[in-house]
Enzyme design. Sequence first.
Site, short mmCIF file in Angstrom:
data_model
loop_
_atom_site.label_atom_id
_atom_site.label_comp_id
_atom_site.label_asym_id
_atom_site.label_seq_id
_atom_site.Cartn_x
_atom_site.Cartn_y
_atom_site.Cartn_z
N SER A 142 7.19 4.96 -13.46
CA SER A 142 7.73 3.85 -14.21
C SER A 142 7.54 3.92 -15.68
O SER A 142 6.34 4.70 -15.88
CB SER A 142 6.99 2.46 -13.50
OG SER A 142 7.40 1.24 -14.51
N TYR A 156 -0.60 -1.80 -11.13
CA TYR A 156 0.70 -1.14 -11.11
C TYR A 156 0.90 -0.15 -12.15
O TYR A 156 1.11 0.89 -11.84
CB TYR A 156 2.10 -2.35 -11.20
CG TYR A 156 3.20 -1.45 -10.60
CD1 TYR A 156 3.73 -1.36 -9.67
CD2 TYR A 156 4.12 -1.27 -12.07
CE1 TYR A 156 4.87 -0.94 -9.48
CE2 TYR A 156 5.30 -0.75 -11.88
CZ TYR A 156 5.97 -0.79 -10.55
OH TYR A 156 6.96 0.02 -10.28
#
Length: 268
Positions: A142, A156
């Site tokens: 990401s 995350y």
Amino acid sequence: MPPARPLSLVTGASAGIGAAFARALAARGHDLVLTARRRERLDALAAELQQQYGCTATVLAADLADPAAPSALCAELDRRGLAVDWLINNAGYGVPGSFTANDWRTHADSLQVLLTAPVELAWRLLPGMRERGYGRIVNVASLAGHVPGTAGHTLYAPAKAFLIKFSQGLTLESREHGVHVCALCPGFTYSEFHDVTGTRALMNKLPGFMWQSANAVVSEGIAAVERGAAVHVTGRVNRTIKRVFKLMPDRLAFRLSARQGRRYRQAD
């Protein structure tokens, strides 16, 4: 040289980027192994791809939050005589709220899916790729792995940063064996991700130019791993964001990230 019909294992294939990878690889002449928790969705996708592209699509439903799932999945592949040429480590999700607002089991499950499962699958499947002299591994990371961490979804971004470094290391170890490894780093992508985490209303405040389709992300990802890129950030907007944060002094980057994070993170 790749095999005439490469076999691709796609995790988290039931929706979003995973389903888009399955469709794109089937269109390129790949056979598929599809895995996720929701078997009915996998069965529907497999039927669609087999009818449209004439590929073989094998469904192996699994919950990668189970520590035994990666080894069981690979054992079933061996039992069926299926040698994986492309591994798409896509399965993942975010845990909304602050770190202490969730119990440890919730965090442990998320780390199993985001970190341990993709690393174990690569460890189990990479030797066969090297032996055959061909392989591709895409670790879906990401943009969050390139910018300072924020409050909420606390694990995350660190997990995605790990996947980026992991992919770089595997690239250096594997490219001489004909295996390409790429950390694919999308930003905001149209998928079920924010519906699952309950942050869709907050995300809808973002301007349209910040978003990419799952198909666009996948198209860039396939091109990147094929050319041997160890890390690829998708979309010009996301690449610009990465460059801006890299040029900023650390303290300023941290403050900006924290301020933006407060606007788009779910409160406890």
